[in-house]
Design a protein around this motif. Structure first.
Motif, short mmCIF file in Angstrom:
data_model
loop_
_atom_site.label_atom_id
_atom_site.label_comp_id
_atom_site.label_asym_id
_atom_site.label_seq_id
_atom_site.Cartn_x
_atom_site.Cartn_y
_atom_site.Cartn_z
N GLU A 1 0.83 -1.20 0.00
CA GLU A 1 0.00 0.00 0.00
C GLU A 1 0.87 1.26 0.00
O GLU A 1 0.59 2.23 -0.71
N LEU A 2 1.94 1.23 0.79
CA LEU A 2 2.86 2.37 0.85
C LEU A 2 3.54 2.58 -0.51
O LEU A 2 3.67 3.72 -0.98
N GLN A 3 3.96 1.50 -1.11
CA GLN A 3 4.58 1.58 -2.45
C GLN A 3 3.58 2.13 -3.46
O GLN A 3 3.94 2.94 -4.33
N MET A 4 2.33 1.70 -3.38
CA MET A 4 1.30 2.17 -4.29
C MET A 4 1.07 3.69 -4.11
O MET A 4 0.91 4.42 -5.08
N MET A 5 1.08 4.13 -2.86
CA MET A 5 0.89 5.55 -2.59
C MET A 5 2.05 6.36 -3.16
O MET A 5 1.85 7.43 -3.75
N LYS A 6 3.27 5.86 -3.00
CA LYS A 6 4.45 6.55 -3.53
C LYS A 6 4.39 6.60 -5.06
O LYS A 6 4.70 7.62 -5.67
N LYS A 7 3.97 5.51 -5.66
CA LYS A 7 3.87 5.49 -7.12
C LYS A 7 2.77 6.43 -7.59
O LYS A 7 2.93 7.13 -8.60
N ASP A 8 1.66 6.49 -6.86
CA ASP A 8 0.59 7.42 -7.20
C ASP A 8 1.07 8.86 -7.11
O ASP A 8 0.75 9.70 -7.95
N GLU A 9 1.88 9.15 -6.07
CA GLU A 9 2.46 10.49 -5.92
C GLU A 9 3.38 10.80 -7.09
O GLU A 9 3.34 11.90 -7.64
N SER A 10 4.20 9.84 -7.44
CA SER A 10 5.12 10.03 -8.57
C SER A 10 4.34 10.27 -9.86
O SER A 10 4.68 11.17 -10.66
N ILE A 11 3.31 9.50 -10.07
CA ILE A 11 2.49 9.66 -11.28
C ILE A 11 1.83 11.03 -11.27
O ILE A 11 1.80 11.73 -12.30
N SER A 12 1.34 11.47 -10.13
CA SER A 12 0.71 12.78 -10.02
C SER A 12 1.71 13.89 -10.32
O SER A 12 1.41 14.85 -11.04
N ARG A 13 2.94 13.77 -9.78
CA ARG A 13 4.00 14.76 -10.04
C ARG A 13 4.35 14.78 -11.52
O ARG A 13 4.49 15.85 -12.13
N LEU A 14 4.48 13.60 -12.12
CA LEU A 14 4.82 13.53 -13.54
C LEU A 14 3.73 14.13 -14.41
O LEU A 14 4.01 14.82 -15.39
N ARG A 15 2.45 13.89 -14.04
CA ARG A 15 1.34 14.49 -14.79
C ARG A 15 1.37 16.01 -14.68
O ARG A 15 1.16 16.72 -15.66
N SER A 16 1.66 16.50 -13.49
CA SER A 16 1.75 17.94 -13.28
C SER A 16 2.90 18.53 -14.11
O SER A 16 2.74 19.58 -14.77
N ASP A 17 4.05 17.87 -14.08
CA ASP A 17 5.20 18.32 -14.89
C ASP A 17 4.86 18.29 -16.37
O ASP A 17 5.22 19.21 -17.13
N LEU A 18 4.15 17.25 -16.80
CA LEU A 18 3.77 17.13 -18.20
C LEU A 18 2.85 18.28 -18.60
O LEU A 18 3.01 18.88 -19.66
N GLN A 19 1.88 18.62 -17.76
CA GLN A 19 0.98 19.72 -18.06
C GLN A 19 1.74 21.05 -18.16
O GLN A 19 1.51 21.86 -19.05
#
Length: 115
Positions: free
Chosen positions: A9-27
């Motif tokens: 669950e912790l790994q999933m949360m970290k990956k979700d955070e990373s994905i969110s950061r990458l989406r923000s950077d992409l935008q």
């Protein structure tokens, strides 16, 4: 097992955070790219206009350099003419001085009187 589940669950949360950061950077990058696409044609036009101006100035510079060369040759010719004229004037002055001395010298008058 409970411990492994929490780790996952912790790994999933970290990956979700990373994905969110990458989406923000992409935008953000997409916005910047859109802005750059808008600026690029203007910059290209300005570059082309400046290049044309450089070409015009280069042609003008070439013509001015040719004119300078022609004028330098004319100055050389005039300098040569001046030197020639000065030489002629010097010769005339020398000749005039001799004639005046010959006509005006007391020895010449005596020679004419004796004959």
């Amino acid at each position: 097992m409970n411990h492994k589940l929490k780790d996952l669950e912790l790994q999933m949360m970290k990956k979700d955070e990373s994905i969110s950061r990458l989406r923000s950077d992409l935008q953000e990058c997409t916005k910047e790219l859109t802005i750059m696409k808008g600026i690029l044609p203007k910059v290209s036009e300005e570059r082309d206009a400046l290049w044309e101006e450089v070409k015009r100035y280069s042609e003008k510079n070439m013509l001015l350099n040719q004119e300078v060369t022609v004028l330098k040759k004319k100055v050389e010719t005039l300098d040569e003419d001046i030197l020639l004229k000065e030489g002629q004037i010097t010769i005339l002055k020398d000749n005039m001085g001799r004639h005046f001395n010959l006509l005006g010298s007391p020895n010449m008058n005596e020679e004419f009187l004796l004959e």
